[in-house]
Motif scaffolding. Structure first.
Motif, PDB file in Angstrom:
ATOM      1  N   SER A  46      -7.751  -1.833  -5.235  1.00 56.00           N
ATOM      2  CA  SER A  46      -6.907  -1.592  -4.059  1.00 56.00           C
ATOM      3  C   SER A  46      -6.418  -2.899  -3.458  1.00 56.00           C
ATOM      4  CB  SER A  46      -7.675  -0.802  -2.999  1.00 56.00           C
ATOM      5  OG  SER A  46      -8.086   0.425  -3.517  1.00 56.00           O
ATOM      6  N   THR A  47      -7.279  -3.889  -3.450  1.00 53.74           N
ATOM      7  CA  THR A  47      -6.875  -5.183  -2.901  1.00 53.74           C
ATOM      8  C   THR A  47      -5.675  -5.731  -3.670  1.00 53.74           C
ATOM      9  OG1 THR A  47      -9.189  -5.599  -2.353  1.00 53.74           O
ATOM     10  CG2 THR A  47      -7.696  -7.474  -2.279  1.00 53.74           C
ATOM     11  N   SER A 404     -14.945  -0.809   0.051  1.00 53.86           N
ATOM     12  CA  SER A 404     -13.998  -0.047  -0.755  1.00 53.86           C
ATOM     13  C   SER A 404     -14.365   1.425  -0.670  1.00 53.86           C
ATOM     14  CB  SER A 404     -14.030  -0.514  -2.198  1.00 53.86           C
ATOM     15  OG  SER A 404     -15.126   0.049  -2.863  1.00 53.86           O
ATOM     16  N   GLY A 406     -15.035   3.834  -2.740  1.00 52.17           N
ATOM     17  CA  GLY A 406     -16.186   4.308  -3.491  1.00 52.17           C
ATOM     18  C   GLY A 406     -17.504   3.827  -2.897  1.00 52.17           C
TER      19      GLY A 406
ATOM     20  N   GLU B 303      -4.197  -7.111   7.709  1.00 49.21           N
ATOM     21  CA  GLU B 303      -5.233  -7.366   6.712  1.00 49.21           C
ATOM     22  C   GLU B 303      -6.585  -6.790   7.107  1.00 49.21           C
ATOM     23  OE1 GLU B 303      -5.422 -10.920   4.621  1.00 49.21           O
ATOM     24  OE2 GLU B 303      -3.311 -10.713   4.088  1.00 49.21           O
ATOM     25  N   ARG B 305      -9.071  -3.703   7.668  1.00 49.33           N
ATOM     26  CA  ARG B 305      -9.165  -2.317   7.219  1.00 49.33           C
ATOM     27  C   ARG B 305      -9.528  -1.431   8.388  1.00 49.33           C
ATOM     28  NH1 ARG B 305     -11.953  -1.605   1.333  1.00 49.33           N
ATOM     29  NH2 ARG B 305     -10.002  -1.852   0.200  1.00 49.33           N
TER      30      ARG B 305
END
Ligand SMILES: Nc1ncnc2c1ncn2[C@@H]1O[C@H](COP(=O)(O)OP(=O)(O)OP(=O)(O)O)[C@@H](O)[C@H]1O
Ligand SMILES: [Mg+2]
Lengths: 504, 306
Positions: A46-47, A404, A406, B303, B305
């Motif tokens: 994703s990054t 992330s 997951g 940037e 999240r």
């Protein structure tokens, strides 16, 4: 190679405080190909996609588009060049209607737009994908699958040259995924490039022209179709040749853990989510629940975990009635729940991984001294769980929202299964997990069953259901329409039941 | 009698209406602005000074708009570009407004100007009951009617309005659709602040055509509260502002009739009732889905999240 390239990245590096998300990634995408990116949870997929769409700025490295070096300072820039993306986490406005969410994504809408004209346009797009959605419904009222389609449509209405899909099929049913793949292949044949991410090997094998494996922020290899198979990709990704498979001993059906009798639940619109639903769950049993999403699975999980009230019917635990008594709350405390909507009800996004891990038993003596938290014990617990479930968590004290997708999922599972629950209600527990992690979660569920935990495993993944379950029940429109033995049934039989064909 | 009361209602409600509309534009883009009281004072002084110097009411209104817009841009810069704390910055803006207007207003105390005059709209002003109160008013009041409709139209019928609302709800969603989040938020804060300034100018150009220190007397705070009562809709802002105006009109009437109740208590009533109605209406609102923009108060960092 004489292959032309549309987009190329060279030695991309991207770090966040305390985390190297991308170390060194080089990748090239050709026009007219479906390129799959494969990698463990937290590998940096994703990054990388966010770097390609201008959401993140790389620390180092180069991006070439059409052979020309480009620098994106915002997603607007990359959109202007024809790079669009469906994000792993929804980019929807829950309070806005379907129409409003889609409209903002359409290019070239004049400031004073004709509402009628654009409503027709959006409706046409919905019809094209056979989506039966009302334009004026706010997005929060839609099922997760429908929300995913809105996200897909937001990209498909644009005329992009490179389309990026970050785990779009994680929340789609197999039928819906097949529909999406038809669209993707059509786009590919029109000469568009597609970057696709998925953890589902079946899909990767089916759709990819080339596969790039990403490991710990580095691009390992790119292989064209024909030069890889499932095993090879898995071993490249995880670095182990053989993923261990776990065998489940059969349930003995001795002691009843939970009995649901004629349970009905109505939703806000007054329709039945659960309709006269009856089933039995034994100690140590893994009961698979199959069904197309939206046929009452979520309601079933929610009544069992105390998030929803039943309109009629009874839930019995042993000989105690726990439908709506005080016994319920103490019983609920012993139920583990892996919810569908991880981000909103699964975690507290701003709290640390360690705190999220003890959220269920923060009050237990293990984690407090008198009225004070025992930070050392909480940290020890976090370290142990992070290690046990191979969670990529970043530096100590980082809020969980940085993880992330997951890895967030793994934190929830680690927390829910740590208390040796008597009953586990799991909705799509391996959704979004890489194959290694999914396998590990299977092992944990099987180990639990061996120690007497009963599991209600709600899943769309027939392979998972067939592998783990002692028994599979099928739901359709809130009713139990069939009950099959995984040893003797076929995928076709379950498929028929799922589509509402009543059992013989 | 009813006509007179309604007329006073509209006149007392208008400054708050402008201020609430300006605040709504801020908050719809996701920025809390607690500087409304200060912006109103800045608008009131700038409007008065502008008219005083030029002899033109239009210049006065434009000066009020411009001065408040400028002051608001500081709040915008701190909260949007620098991602500073919106509450702290807003409170500072209010204190700044109170302080500077007291200082620079000293030379204006005691001066007079020719204030806004009533202009009857032919035909409409002859309507029974509502004719006089609504259609025999000054230009700024007519402008406020227009603004209420224009803002609703802007929010729901234009692409920019949709972009602005999306920025306030989920800036990441707007960003990934190519909407410039920072610019949109900054413009919403500055233009919204300018409109708040016009509300202040109404006090010094129409209500009482002179400059009095701290002449807003807490109306800015009522506007901040009314935004919630109005659930971020311009039409409901009109209702809220006139509620305050109506009670003001009534208490003035009481005073004029010479009751024995202390004037201080009577003057308290509009504030008291507005807050009361607000509290009750939010209890009711909490049951349904909240109308509050989801991204309200949260700085946007691409940037980071969520
Ligand atoms: N905005 C951010 N702030 C801090 N850390 C981040 C941020 N974005 C990503 N990371 C970190 O970068 C690493 C890679 O995350 P990424 O989301 O790219 O993984 P992924 O390969 O997409 O995994 P998954 O399959 O689980 O979606 C993770 O360790 C994550 O915690
Ligand atoms: Mg990801």
């Amino acid at each position: 190679m004489a292959m032309t390239t549309l987009l190329q990245t060279r030695h991309i590096r991207k770090t966040f405080p305390g985390v190297v998300a991308l170390d060194d990634v080089s990748l090239s995408i050709a026009p007219g190909e479906i390129h799959t990116l494969l990698g463990e949870n937290g590998a940096g997929k994703s990054t990388l996609m966010n770097v390609l769409t201008g959401l993140y700025r790389p620390d180092r490295g180069e991006i070439l588009f059409d052979g020309v070096p480009v620098q994106f300072s915002s997603p607007g820039d990359s959109l202007a060049m024809g790079i669009g993306m469906v994000h792993q986490h929804f980019m929807l406005v829950p309070a806005h209607t379907v129409f409003e969410n889609v409209l903002l994504a359409i290019d070239g809408v004049p400031n004073f737009f004709s509402r009628r004209k654009f409503q027709q346009k959006v409706q046409k797009i919905l019809d094209e994908f056979a989506l039966d959605l009302d334009l004026d419904t706010p997005a929060w009222k839609l099922s997760i699958g429908a929300q995913q389609w809105i996200e897909l449509i937001k990209l498909l209405v644009r005329d992009c040259r490179l389309l990026i899909f970050d785990e779009p099929t994680a929340v789609l049913t197999p039928q819906e995924s097949a529909r999406l793949f038809k669209v993707l292949t059509r786009l590919r044949d029109q000469g568009k490039s597609i970057l696709f991410i998925s953890h589902k090997m079946r899909e990767v094998m089916e759709i990819s022209d080339r596969v790039t494996v990403l490991k710990k922020g580095r691009s390992l290899v790119t292989l064209p179709r024909g030069e890889y198979d499932e095993n090879k990709l898995a071993s490249l990704m995880i670095g182990e040749d053989q993923i261990p498979m776990w065998i489940k001993p059969a349930c003995k059906y001795e002691e009843l853990a939970l009995e649901i009798k004629n349970l009905s639940v109505r939703n806000d619109r007054g329709l039945a989510d659960l309709d006269n639903f009856t089933m039995k769950l034994y100690r140590g049993q893994i009961l698979g629940v199959a069904g197309v999403a939206g046929n009452g699975q979520k309601a079933l999980a929610e009544v069992l975990t105390g998030l929803k009230e039943a309109t009629s019917g009874r839930i019995l635990a042993g000989d105690r009635d726990i439908t709506d008594s005080t016994a319920k709350s103490s019983y609920i405390a012993g139920i583990a729940h892996i919810p569908e909507d991880r981000k909103t009800i699964g975690i507290a996004p701003d709290m640390t991984v360690g705190d999220n891990l003890i959220m269920k038993n923060f009050n237990s003596r293990a984690f407090r001294r008198w009225i004070f938290q025992d930070r050392a014990a909480i940290r020890r617990n976090a370290v142990a769980k992070i290690d046990q479930f191979a969670i990529k968590a970043g530096p100590d004290g980082n809020p969980i929202r940085y993880l992330s997708g997951g890895n967030i999922q793994k934190v929830i599972i680690a927390r829910e299964l740590s208390e040796k629950p008597s009953v586990l209600v799991a909705l799509y527990p391996t959704r979004g997990l890489d194959i290694g992690s999914a396998e590990y979660v299977h092992k944990v569920i099987i180990d639990g069953a061996n120690q007497g935990m009963s599991t209600i495993l709600i899943s769309e993944d027939l392979d998972e259901l067939l592998k783990l379950s002692d028994q599979i029940v099928v739901m359709f429109r809130g009713r139990l329409v069939g009950c099959v033995d995984p040893q003797t049934t076929t995928r076709e039989e379950i498929g028929l039941l799922m589509s509402g064909e009543v059992q013989k | 009698m009813l006509e007179i009361l309604l007329d006073a209602t509209v006149r007392a409600g208008t400054p708050i209406l402008f201020a609430t509309l300006g605040a709504i534009i801020n908050e719809r883009a996701g920025i809390i602005n607690l500087g409304i009281e200060g912006l109103m004072l800045i608008g009131a002084l700038a409007g008065f000074a502008g008219t005083q110097a030029s002899g033109s009411l239009l210049v006065g209104v434009l000066a009020a708009f411009g001065a408040a817009l400028l002051a608001g841009s500081v709040h915008g810069f701190i909260t949007v570009q620098l991602r500073g704390n919106q509450i702290v910055s807003g409170l500072a803006l209010t204190m700044f407004g109170i302080g500077t207007t007291a200082l620079f207003g000293r030379s204006m105390v005691g001066l007079t100007i020719e204030g806004f005059e009533r202009i009857a709209i032919p035909g409409l002003s002859r309507l029974p009951v509502v004719g006089k109160p609504f259609f025999n008013q000054d230009l700024l009041i007519y402008f406020s009617f227009l603004l209420v409709v224009a803002i609703a139209f802007f929010f729901y019928r234009t692409r920019w309005g949709l972009a602005l609302r999306t920025v306030g709800e989920n800036p990441a969603a707007a960003d990934t659709c190519g909407v410039p989040v920072t610019l949109t938020r900054f413009l919403a804060v500055t233009v919204g602040s300018g409109i708040v300034g016009i509300g202040g100018a109404y006090l010094s150009l129409a209500t009482t055509p002179m400059w009095i220190e701290n002449m807003t007397a807490g109306r800015g705070w009522i506007a901040v509260a009314l935004v919630i009562f109005a659930s971020w809709s311009s039409y409901r802002a009109l209702a809220g502002a006139y509620l305050f105006g109506g009670i003001t009109a009534m208490q003035l009437r009481f005073q004029a009739m010479g009751t024995t109740i202390s004037a201080h208590i009577l003057q308290m009533l509009p504030y008291f009732f507005t807050i009361l109605v607000l509290a009750i209406s939010t209890i009711r609102l909490q049951k349904g889905a909240s109308q509050q923009p989801e991204g309200l108060g949260q700085p946007y960092d691409r940037e980071d999240r969520k």
